[in-house]
Enzyme design. Structure first.
Site, PDB file in Angstrom:
ATOM      1  N   SER A 196       0.819  -1.207   0.000  1.00 42.21           N
ATOM      2  CA  SER A 196       0.000   0.000   0.000  1.00 42.21           C
ATOM      3  C   SER A 196       0.859   1.265   0.000  1.00 42.21           C
ATOM      4  CB  SER A 196      -0.949  -0.041   1.200  1.00 42.21           C
ATOM      5  OG  SER A 196      -1.935   0.955   1.101  1.00 42.21           O
ATOM      6  N   ASP A 370     -10.268  -5.283  -4.033  1.00 44.95           N
ATOM      7  CA  ASP A 370      -9.715  -4.232  -3.180  1.00 44.95           C
ATOM      8  C   ASP A 370     -10.514  -2.944  -3.358  1.00 44.95           C
ATOM      9  OD1 ASP A 370      -8.113  -2.442  -1.775  1.00 44.95           O
ATOM     10  OD2 ASP A 370      -6.248  -3.367  -2.433  1.00 44.95           O
ATOM     11  N   HIS A 399      -7.688  -5.658   0.308  1.00 41.11           N
ATOM     12  CA  HIS A 399      -6.470  -4.919   0.652  1.00 41.11           C
ATOM     13  C   HIS A 399      -5.625  -5.605   1.725  1.00 41.11           C
ATOM     14  CE1 HIS A 399      -4.182  -1.280   0.027  1.00 41.11           C
ATOM     15  NE2 HIS A 399      -4.067  -1.093   1.327  1.00 41.11           N
TER      16      HIS A 399
END
Length: 423
Positions: A196, A370, A399
């Protein structure tokens, strides 16, 4: 013999009575079948050792620091400290190999810490899988999180301490940690794996310090943050347009950062999420509402999820997510407003990062489910990267599956490790 009219009434009464009896019998049978089915389901859950009202097992690692977790799992551990050019003291956690080996640097995402890589059992934790293969594993911590909350001159009680965004993390933290690791190990290159925001700040580092591109063996991006323009989490999309006013109001009352669950937050999560399986499932559903649908998170792991979810950062880091969403298809620096941007960037708009200038080899893994880093965002990123070595989209991954998924070893980590140079 009864008169014909009376016989008709008698027949009608018998018919109605027998119909009620038949209906009652069918209804009873239906209830029996339904009850039997529920009982069987309950028995199945009981056989598996999991019923909704069973208490969650206690996990001693809930109160451990990342180095304590590493030691508890039977691995050697080292703690290192790095001072950035602007004075932040960052803590690195290392699982060293017995002899000089290829280095793998793991970098967490927003609001997390090095501990995020240690939540899963060792058999499906990327850090421990790499250590078992004799890689030299280093776990980074951004400024402002629980393990990197020191400065040479400032304290976390001062507003100045929290004046940082993605840009400072990318410009100072990542290069400082990388250079320290390479110097300490004597290696010429390292492999970087980010999750991320750990990917987004890597891109910034490669653009701000282009010489570092040559020090990267390969960069593996897991659910990589880029433009953030297509996020589908409803809560975020509702509040994003008001982010500047919210941030200004918080700073006005003295809230500049922290966002750490330590203390009351940890006790609150323990009370509402970690007593029974039904609580754990409810909290897992909350995670899914934010990051996207997934059946790949084990409710029994909720206590460790909770204590590795809110580890601290600045308000500006959070605000920059909303700014990038509001800006559309662009990967940009922090927006200080028209006047602030003129002073900082020489233009009324923030600096745009040109991802095409990154020369380090990048391989991208993304999730089809996601809601934070959506397939559309990833597709935009893939179109910008010129030294893309390949990409892989796992259709049912959300995620958090990339770090905490049940099947993450088979679906992801084995592929990640295959991309790395041999240890």
């Amino acid at each position: 013999m009864l008169p014909s009219r009376l016989r008709c009434w008698w027949f009608a009464l018998l018919t109605i009575g027998s119909s009620k009896a038949i209906y009652s019998s069918a209804e009873s049978h239906h209830d029996y079948v339904l009850s039997r089915g529920l009982l069987e389901k309950w028995r199945t859950k009981t056989k598996n050792g999991v019923t909704l009202f069973d208490r969650l097992p206690r996990n001693v690692e809930r109160s451990y620091t990342p180095p304590q977790v590493i030691e508890h799992r039977g691995f050697p551990v080292e703690v290192h400290h790095v001072t950035t050019e602007d004075g932040y003291i960052l803590e690195l956690h290392r699982i060293p190999s017995r002899t000089p080996r290829n280095v793998v640097f793991l970098q967490h995402g927003v609001l997390q810490s090095s501990g995020t890589w240690l939540v899963n059992p060792s058999s499906r934790s990327l850090a421990f899988l790499l250590a078992e293969l004799s890689y030299d594993v280093w776990l980074g911590n951004f400024r402002g999180n629980r393990y990197s909350r020191k400065h040479t001159t400032l304290t976390p009680d001062e507003a100045e301490f929290w004046k940082f965004s993605w840009d400072e993390i990318g410009n100072y933290d990542i290069p400082s940690m990388m250079n320290y690791i390479l110097t300490e190990t004597g290696q010429s290159k390292l492999s970087y794996i980010g999750h991320s925001l750990g990917c987004g700040v890597f891109f910034i580092a490669m653009l701000k310090h282009p010489e570092l591109n040559a020090r990267i063996e390969i960069m593996v991006a897991l659910a990589p943050l880029s433009s953030f323009a297509y996020i589908t989490t409803d809560f975020f999309r509702v509040w994003a347009p008001f982010t500047d006013r919210i941030e200004d109001a918080l700073k006005l009352i003295g809230v500049h950062g922290w966002l750490d669950s330590e203390g009351f937050g940890d006790r609150f999560f323990e009370l509402v999420c970690e007593q029974t399986y039904i609580q754990a499932q409810s909290c897992r559903n909350w995670f899914r509402s934010v990051v996207g649908p997934s059946e790949n998170l084990d409710p029994a792991m909720i206590p460790l999820f909770n204590v590795n979810f809110l580890r601290g950062t600045s308000m500006s880091v959070i605000a920059q997510f909303a700014q990038n969403y509001n800006a559309g298809n662009v990967f940009q620096a922090y927006d200080f407003g028209r006047r602030g941007n003129l002073l900082r960037y020489g233009s009324v708009k923030p600096l745009e990062y040109d991802l095409a200038k990154i020369t380090a080899p990048v391989y991208v893994f993304s999730g089809g489910s996601d809601h934070l880093v959506t397939p559309l965002d990833v597709d935009w990123l893939l179109s910008k990267l010129k030294n893309l070595n390949g990409s892989n989209r796992i259709s049912d991954y959300s995620h958090l599956d990339f770090v905490w998924g049940i099947d993450v070893k088979e679906k992801l980590y084995e592929k990640v490790i295959a991309l790395l140079p041999p240890p």
